[in-house]
Motif scaffolding. Structure first.
Motif, short mmCIF file in Angstrom:
data_model
loop_
_atom_site.label_atom_id
_atom_site.label_comp_id
_atom_site.label_asym_id
_atom_site.label_seq_id
_atom_site.Cartn_x
_atom_site.Cartn_y
_atom_site.Cartn_z
N LEU A 59 0.83 -1.21 0.00
CA LEU A 59 0.00 0.00 0.00
C LEU A 59 0.86 1.26 0.00
CD1 LEU A 59 -2.78 -1.11 2.51
CD2 LEU A 59 -3.05 -0.74 0.04
N LEU A 60 1.92 1.27 0.81
CA LEU A 60 2.81 2.43 0.84
C LEU A 60 3.54 2.62 -0.48
CD1 LEU A 60 4.27 2.19 4.46
CD2 LEU A 60 2.63 3.85 3.57
N LEU A 61 3.92 1.53 -1.13
CA LEU A 61 4.53 1.64 -2.46
C LEU A 61 3.54 2.22 -3.47
CD1 LEU A 61 6.64 -1.63 -2.73
CD2 LEU A 61 7.49 0.72 -2.74
N CYS A 62 2.28 1.83 -3.37
CA CYS A 62 1.27 2.39 -4.27
C CYS A 62 1.08 3.88 -4.02
CB CYS A 62 -0.07 1.66 -4.08
SG CYS A 62 -0.08 0.00 -4.77
N LEU A 103 -3.00 8.81 -14.06
CA LEU A 103 -4.23 8.02 -14.05
C LEU A 103 -3.94 6.53 -13.91
CD1 LEU A 103 -7.32 7.85 -14.32
CD2 LEU A 103 -6.98 7.73 -16.81
N MET A 104 -2.97 6.04 -14.67
CA MET A 104 -2.64 4.61 -14.61
C MET A 104 -2.10 4.23 -13.23
SD MET A 104 -1.22 3.60 -18.35
CE MET A 104 -1.34 1.87 -17.95
N ALA A 105 -1.26 5.08 -12.65
CA ALA A 105 -0.74 4.81 -11.31
C ALA A 105 -1.88 4.78 -10.30
CB ALA A 105 0.30 5.86 -10.92
N ALA A 106 -2.82 5.72 -10.43
CA ALA A 106 -3.94 5.78 -9.50
C ALA A 106 -4.87 4.57 -9.66
CB ALA A 106 -4.72 7.08 -9.69
N VAL A 107 -5.15 4.18 -10.89
CA VAL A 107 -6.01 3.02 -11.13
C VAL A 107 -5.34 1.75 -10.58
CG1 VAL A 107 -6.98 1.51 -12.93
CG2 VAL A 107 -7.29 4.00 -13.06
N GLY A 108 -4.04 1.62 -10.82
CA GLY A 108 -3.31 0.47 -10.26
C GLY A 108 -3.37 0.46 -8.74
N VAL A 110 -5.71 1.77 -6.86
CA VAL A 110 -7.09 1.42 -6.47
C VAL A 110 -7.29 -0.09 -6.57
CG1 VAL A 110 -9.52 1.59 -7.16
CG2 VAL A 110 -8.12 3.66 -6.99
N LEU A 111 -6.79 -0.70 -7.62
CA LEU A 111 -6.94 -2.15 -7.78
C LEU A 111 -6.22 -2.91 -6.66
CD1 LEU A 111 -6.61 -2.50 -11.66
CD2 LEU A 111 -8.69 -2.65 -10.26
N VAL A 112 -5.02 -2.46 -6.31
CA VAL A 112 -4.30 -3.08 -5.20
C VAL A 112 -5.09 -2.90 -3.91
CG1 VAL A 112 -2.22 -2.91 -3.76
CG2 VAL A 112 -2.02 -2.92 -6.25
N GLY A 113 -5.63 -1.70 -3.71
CA GLY A 113 -6.44 -1.44 -2.52
C GLY A 113 -7.65 -2.36 -2.46
N LEU A 114 -8.31 -2.58 -3.59
CA LEU A 114 -9.45 -3.48 -3.62
C LEU A 114 -9.05 -4.91 -3.27
CD1 LEU A 114 -11.41 -2.19 -6.75
CD2 LEU A 114 -12.09 -2.00 -4.34
N LEU A 115 -7.90 -5.34 -3.78
CA LEU A 115 -7.42 -6.70 -3.47
C LEU A 115 -7.11 -6.87 -1.99
CD1 LEU A 115 -5.08 -7.36 -6.53
CD2 LEU A 115 -7.26 -8.47 -6.03
N ILE A 116 -6.56 -5.83 -1.39
CA ILE A 116 -6.17 -5.93 0.02
C ILE A 116 -7.36 -5.68 0.94
CG2 ILE A 116 -4.78 -4.84 1.84
CD1 ILE A 116 -2.57 -4.48 -0.31
N PHE A 117 -8.15 -4.64 0.66
CA PHE A 117 -9.24 -4.27 1.56
C PHE A 117 -10.56 -4.98 1.25
CE2 PHE A 117 -6.81 -0.11 1.86
CZ PHE A 117 -6.26 -0.42 3.09
#
Length: 126
Positions: A59-62, A103-108, A110-117
């Motif tokens: 999450l911190l890397l994102c 935008l791509m960094a933010a979407v990525g 968000v996807l990581v956040g969805l996988l974790i949360f």
């Protein structure tokens, strides 16, 4: 002990430039407020939902990735303004690509956040 005065001063200057760049980016872009708001929300959710150390690291890397992408985009915008205030298709294309990178960094992120949360939030709801 050997005096490393000139070398030490060199590094101080470099860090000074870097910190000034961070300050310029944060003060000059309203989008940083949005990124900070979501970063704070992610950190708070990570604490509340007790994510693992590995998940917190991801999450911190994102968060860092989105902020770095925004800073590069801001640098590109400043450079474009320094080159010309007039419309130029190549400058517009470069600015669009920079915005697309954010935008791509933010979407990525968000996807990581969805996988974790996602699984944790679903477990709380059911």
């Amino acid at each position: 002990m050997c005096d490393q005065g000139p070398d030490r001063e060199h590094w101080r200057r470099k860090f000074g430039h870097a910190f000034r760049g961070v300050k310029t980016a944060f003060r000059g872009q309203s989008s940083f407020f949005v990124h900070y708001f979501f970063a704070a929300a992610v950190v708070a959710a990570a604490v509340v939902l007790q994510v693992s150390l590995v998940e917190a690291s991801v999450l911190l890397l994102c968060i860092a990735g989105v902020l770095v992408a925004e800073m590069f985009n801001t640098a590109l915008e400043h450079l474009a303004k320094a080159v010309t205030e007039e419309y130029h298709p190549a400058v517009k294309a470069a600015l669009d690509v920079g915005s697309g990178g954010v935008l791509m960094a933010a979407v990525g992120a968000v996807l990581v956040g969805l996988l974790i949360f996602g699984p944790r939030l679903l477990a709380l709801l059911w």
